[in-house]
Design an enzyme around this catalytic site. Structure first.
Site, PDB file in Angstrom:
ATOM      1  N   LYS A   1       0.820  -1.207   0.000  1.00  0.00           N
ATOM      2  CA  LYS A   1       0.000   0.000   0.000  1.00  0.00           C
ATOM      3  C   LYS A   1       0.859   1.264   0.000  1.00  0.00           C
ATOM      4  O   LYS A   1       0.482   2.269  -0.611  1.00  0.00           O
ATOM      5  CB  LYS A   1      -0.931   0.016   1.215  1.00  0.00           C
ATOM      6  CG  LYS A   1      -2.049  -1.012   1.147  1.00  0.00           C
ATOM      7  CD  LYS A   1      -2.883  -0.952   2.419  1.00  0.00           C
ATOM      8  CE  LYS A   1      -3.940  -2.053   2.468  1.00  0.00           C
ATOM      9  NZ  LYS A   1      -4.555  -2.131   3.815  1.00  0.00           N
TER      10      LYS A   1
ATOM     11  N   LYS B   1      -7.654  -9.775  -7.329  1.00  0.00           N
ATOM     12  CA  LYS B   1      -8.714 -10.120  -6.394  1.00  0.00           C
ATOM     13  C   LYS B   1      -9.909  -9.196  -6.609  1.00  0.00           C
ATOM     14  O   LYS B   1      -9.753  -8.076  -7.111  1.00  0.00           O
ATOM     15  CB  LYS B   1      -8.183 -10.092  -4.953  1.00  0.00           C
ATOM     16  CG  LYS B   1      -8.245  -8.777  -4.217  1.00  0.00           C
ATOM     17  CD  LYS B   1      -7.823  -9.026  -2.753  1.00  0.00           C
ATOM     18  CE  LYS B   1      -8.392  -7.962  -1.848  1.00  0.00           C
ATOM     19  NZ  LYS B   1      -7.920  -8.071  -0.463  1.00  0.00           N
TER      20      LYS B   1
ATOM     21  N   LYS C   1     -13.740  -3.449  -5.222  1.00  0.00           N
ATOM     22  CA  LYS C   1     -14.529  -2.313  -5.700  1.00  0.00           C
ATOM     23  C   LYS C   1     -13.646  -1.305  -6.450  1.00  0.00           C
ATOM     24  O   LYS C   1     -13.999  -0.792  -7.507  1.00  0.00           O
ATOM     25  CB  LYS C   1     -15.208  -1.655  -4.494  1.00  0.00           C
ATOM     26  CG  LYS C   1     -15.647  -0.229  -4.711  1.00  0.00           C
ATOM     27  CD  LYS C   1     -17.125  -0.122  -4.925  1.00  0.00           C
ATOM     28  CE  LYS C   1     -17.544   1.334  -4.855  1.00  0.00           C
ATOM     29  NZ  LYS C   1     -18.742   1.594  -5.622  1.00  0.00           N
TER      30      LYS C   1
END
Ligand code: TRP
Length: 330
Positions: free
Chosen positions: A111, A192, A195
């Site tokens: 991240k 994966k 959204k």
């Protein structure tokens, strides 16, 4: 009864990957254990986000959980930021968490690479997650494999706090409860389901949308023409079938794939029908709740009240053992 804690980020949409991989299992767990399920909005703000939509996303996530069958009478469902003890314990646990362990977390490395300026909150994400679970002395944590490193660190944090401060009260070391469901990939068949990647089927998508999204979805890449036989074992659509189709249908689908008896669209039509039927009651329950957000916020307030009562007891013990001066009424 064992206590279970799990959290889900308020991404705004509960999708079939969340449902098959986590929420469906939560629904079962509520009948077997003492469960807390938390919409982790404080975790969500560690990455770039829009404050204008955060509240609605939390509400939508809660609606998705209730509509999926989590019952407020059986499980405590609440929003993380409503129970300020999470952030308080987070701070205290920061002081026993080794920096090196935080820097080694693969989730942090992934991240932080995607951000120009890395906020300290992203580094401390797993400490907040440890606080979430330890605050309730939960011992079982249903998560996906991607969270195992965070769980390992959580146990390390508990051990370090216990070694330094335990005295009559100690944190139990939580265990991961790995989901046995096969992991569903996004409709691209690559990443994966997420959204933010736009490769999802939403749990509340209407039937037409489900079909529109399934039609172009990736299947066995080796199956180029209608006549090529396929391999269901490497087909993401077949994995999704497992979540929605009964065993005899799975056999039929696999046979017709291997023999090229069916084309991918035939297989997807069967999946779409089963998925639409399975999700219909969830959509109906969600529509009722969406029309009545006040009821949802009332449920969440009641959930937070119950969570806070447990959290306060833990914090009293933790504060005392860490040596703080008590407030007059304590
Ligand atoms: N990090 C988890 C995820 O991304 C969400 C989460 C936050 C969580 N706190 C938790 C999961 C506590 C289990 C227990 O999926």
């Amino acid at each position: 009864m064992a206590r279970v804690f799990s959290g889900i980020q308020p991404s705004g949409e509960l999708h079939i990957g969340n449902y098959l991989g986590a929420v469906q299992n939560w629904v079962k767990l509520q009948y077997q254990h003492d469960c807390l399920f938390c919409v982790v909005d404080l975790h969500a703000i560690t990455q770039p986000y829009d404050p204008a939509t955060l509240a609605q996303r939390s509400l939508d996530m809660a609606i998705g959980l209730f509509a999926s069958g989590i019952e407020p009478a059986r499980a405590i469902v609440f929003v993380q930021s409503h129970v300020s003890e999470h952030t308080e314990l987070n701070w205290l646990l920061n002081t026993v968490t080794p920096l090196g362990e935080l820097e080694r977390q693969t989730q942090f490395k992934d991240k932080s690479q995607r951000q120009e300026s890395v906020p300290a909150g992203l580094l401390n994400y797993p400490v907040l997650q440890a606080a979430d679970v330890l605050l309730y002395e939960a011992t079982l944590v249903p998560v996906g494999e991607d969270q195992l490193q965070h769980l390992e660190l959580m146990r390390e944090i508990a051990r370090r706090w216990n070694a330094r401060f335990a005295n009559g009260f100690a944190f139990p070391e939580p265990q991961a409860l790995l989901s046995t469901a096969k992991r569903v990939l996004g409709l691209d068949g690559q990443a994966k389901m997420s959204k933010s990647l736009g490769n999802t089927i939403g749990l509340l998508d209407p039937p037409e949308t489900i079909w529109e999204k399934l039609k172009p979805a990736a299947t066995d890449p080796a199956r180029v023409t209608r006549k090529d036989p396929g391999n269901p074992d490497i087909c993401n659509i077949f994995t999704i079938h497992h979540g929605f189709s009964p065993p005899d249908t799975l056999k039929l689908v696999a046979h017709n794939c291997r023999t090229a008896g069916w084309g991918c669209l035939d297989c997807k039509r069967v999946l779409a029908d089963n998925m639409i039927a399975a999700l219909a009651p969830i959509r109906e329950r969600a529509a009722v709740l969406q029309a009545d957000p006040r009821t949802v916020t009332d449920l969440l307030r009641a959930g937070a009240d119950r969570a806070r009562a447990i959290a306060r007891r833990t914090m009293d013990r933790v504060r005392r053992r860490m040596g703080f001066l008590g407030t007059p009424e304590a």
